[in-house]
Scaffold this motif. Structure first.
Motif, short mmCIF file in Angstrom:
data_model
loop_
_atom_site.label_atom_id
_atom_site.label_comp_id
_atom_site.label_asym_id
_atom_site.label_seq_id
_atom_site.Cartn_x
_atom_site.Cartn_y
_atom_site.Cartn_z
N CYS A 262 66.56 39.26 -30.63
CA CYS A 262 65.63 40.48 -31.23
C CYS A 262 66.40 41.55 -30.43
CB CYS A 262 64.33 39.93 -30.84
SG CYS A 262 63.27 41.56 -30.90
N LYS A 263 66.40 42.74 -31.33
CA LYS A 263 67.03 43.79 -30.75
C LYS A 263 65.80 44.77 -30.47
CE LYS A 263 71.65 43.73 -32.34
NZ LYS A 263 71.75 42.43 -32.83
N ARG A 264 64.72 44.60 -31.40
CA ARG A 264 63.35 45.52 -30.82
C ARG A 264 62.80 45.03 -29.72
NH1 ARG A 264 63.80 50.09 -33.31
NH2 ARG A 264 61.40 50.35 -33.22
N ASP A 313 57.75 53.81 -30.07
CA ASP A 313 57.60 52.86 -31.15
C ASP A 313 57.55 51.52 -30.53
OD1 ASP A 313 60.09 52.88 -29.85
OD2 ASP A 313 61.39 52.28 -31.55
N ASP A 316 56.29 48.28 -32.29
CA ASP A 316 57.19 47.63 -32.94
C ASP A 316 58.17 46.60 -32.18
OD1 ASP A 316 56.21 48.81 -35.41
OD2 ASP A 316 57.49 50.51 -35.07
N ARG A 317 57.99 46.74 -31.24
CA ARG A 317 58.94 45.99 -30.18
C ARG A 317 58.24 44.85 -29.48
NH1 ARG A 317 63.50 49.08 -28.63
NH2 ARG A 317 63.44 51.22 -29.37
#
Length: 413
Positions: A262-264, A313, A316-317
């Motif tokens: 996961c990059k977020r 944000d 969204d993470r």
């Protein structure tokens, strides 16, 4: 199918009280086509009755399956284990096998499982892989030949995850066992059956804990061994993030199938001790965003949010919450509540710390049951001043080299 139908036997079995069972779908679907009165019906293959048995690791699923098989002694019964369908680990994954998440849906070859089930349901024999839990390969030992049967028992920790697999089941059983009991069973099983040297790993961690807990340890050594422990905690926490399969082309022109995490992602440190964990997080996740939360503590009863600066944000993470000490849990609850108010799903928060008091773990998990806590050691408890014991003293002072006077100034800001 013998002198008794599967429905009759299952009806009898539901009269037995199994502690920890949650049964649904007790009204079984039809086992096959309707029985015509002509002799031509004998040529129509009957669909097997499929029972799904799920539950946490070491919850007792195998024991439950054995009990079902014993009650269905007049039927042809076959047991299919989800563990047989683990993916083979790549060479890179083998290097970090102890950090590999075998409890994630992506660890299983569900397509192969579905293919085997489809053949069994249509009267075809199949070869079930024999996954070797020491080499993490399915071709070390010969596969197991399984013939069509009247009843198929599907067993595994995530056997209910894929809707296509669930659709095959006429009955579902979930085995619910206390987490402490499951942990004790799993440690014993992993060391004996899977050849994992848990004692060596625990001894290494305990050796580093001995150094950082010693009041005579120098600041330099305290920081060095704290950083080593923090790095282990961070890497283990990252292993709980979702990942997907990814193919890349190597410099030799070959295709390598790996995973993409996961990059977020972002970190959030609880000032000021939590800042000691930021370097380890940055070392593992290049360029990661890190937010800050400052909570003013007054004994055990009062916590006041003083300051917060988080990524815009953040909702969204996935969030790695950083604080080396989990004591009463009250400050952690404040920080987690803020993240949730900012829109972060509870299940997207992983709380990383070095030591945790049982009271704090209970408070956090009771308030946020879907959150994960990753720690390197559980303490004995709290003293009358709500300090973690045996603990390691004022962690922030020892790590950053500040004295009591400087600490008092910071506390009053």
């Amino acid at each position: 199918m013998g002198s008794k139908s599967v429905e009759d036997l299952l009806e009898v079995s539901t009269g037995v009280h199994f502690s920890g069972f949650h049964l649904d779908d007790l009204e079984p679907r039809s086992l096959g086509v309707e029985q015509p009165t002509t002799s031509a019906a004998e040529s129509v293959p009957k669909q097997p009755f499929v029972i799904g048995v799920a539950g946490g690791a070491a919850s007792g699923k195998t024991t439950v399956c054995d009990m079902i098989i014993e009650q269905l002694h007049d039927q042809r019964v076959v047991l299919v284990n989800q563990d047989s369908f683990y993916h083979n680990l790549t060479e890179e994954e083998l290097m970090r096998a102890h950090d590999y998440n075998f409890d994630h849906p992506d660890a299983f070859d569900t397509e192969q499982l579905l293919d085997c089930m489809e053949k069994l349901r249509h009267g075809q024999a199949v070869d079930i892989p024999h996954y070797d839990l020491k080499s993490y390969k399915n071709y070390i030992m010969p596969s197991r030949k399984v013939n069509p049967s009247d009843v198929i028992i599907l067993e595994g920790i995530l056997i209910f995850h894929d809707p296509r697999v669930r659709e095959l089941m006429n009955m579902k059983i979930f085995v619910d066992t206390d987490a402490d009991v499951r942990l004790a069973r799993r440690i014993r099983r992993d060391t004996i059956e899977k050849g994992r040297d848990i004692r060596t790993v625990l001894d290494q961690i305990r050796g580093m804990h001995t150094l950082i807990r010693d009041a005579k340890t120098t600041k330099h050594d305290f920081v060095f061994y704290s950083d080593r422990l923090i790095r282990l905690v961070v890497e283990h926490g990252l292993g709980h993030l979702p990942f997907t399969e990814k193919q890349v082309t190597t410099p030799t022109g070959s295709v390598y199938t790996g995973v993409d995490f996961c990059k977020r992602l972002c970190g959030v440190s609880i000032i000021r001790s939590g800042e000691s964990m930021e370097n380890a997080l940055r070392a593992c996740c290049k360029g990661i965003k890190i937010g800050k939360i400052l909570i003013h503590r007054e004994g055990d009863n009062g916590q006041q949010l003083i300051y917060e600066k988080l990524p815009n944000d953040i909702s969204d993470r996935h969030v790695l919450l950083l604080d080396p000490i989990l004591g009463t849990g009250n400050s952690a609850v404040q920080a987690i509540s803020l993240l949730i108010r900012k829109g972060v799903p509870e299940c997207n928060i992983i709380f990383l710390n070095l030591i945790s008091a049982p009271q704090g773990v209970h408070v956090v998990c009771k308030s946020f049951p879907r959150l994960k806590i990753v720690t390197s050691e559980i303490e004995n408890g709290l003293n009358e001043d709500y300090r973690v014991i045996p603990g390691m003293g004022e962690y922030g002072d020892r790590y950053f080299g500040t004295d009591d006077d400087e600490q008092n100034v910071i506390s009053q800001i």
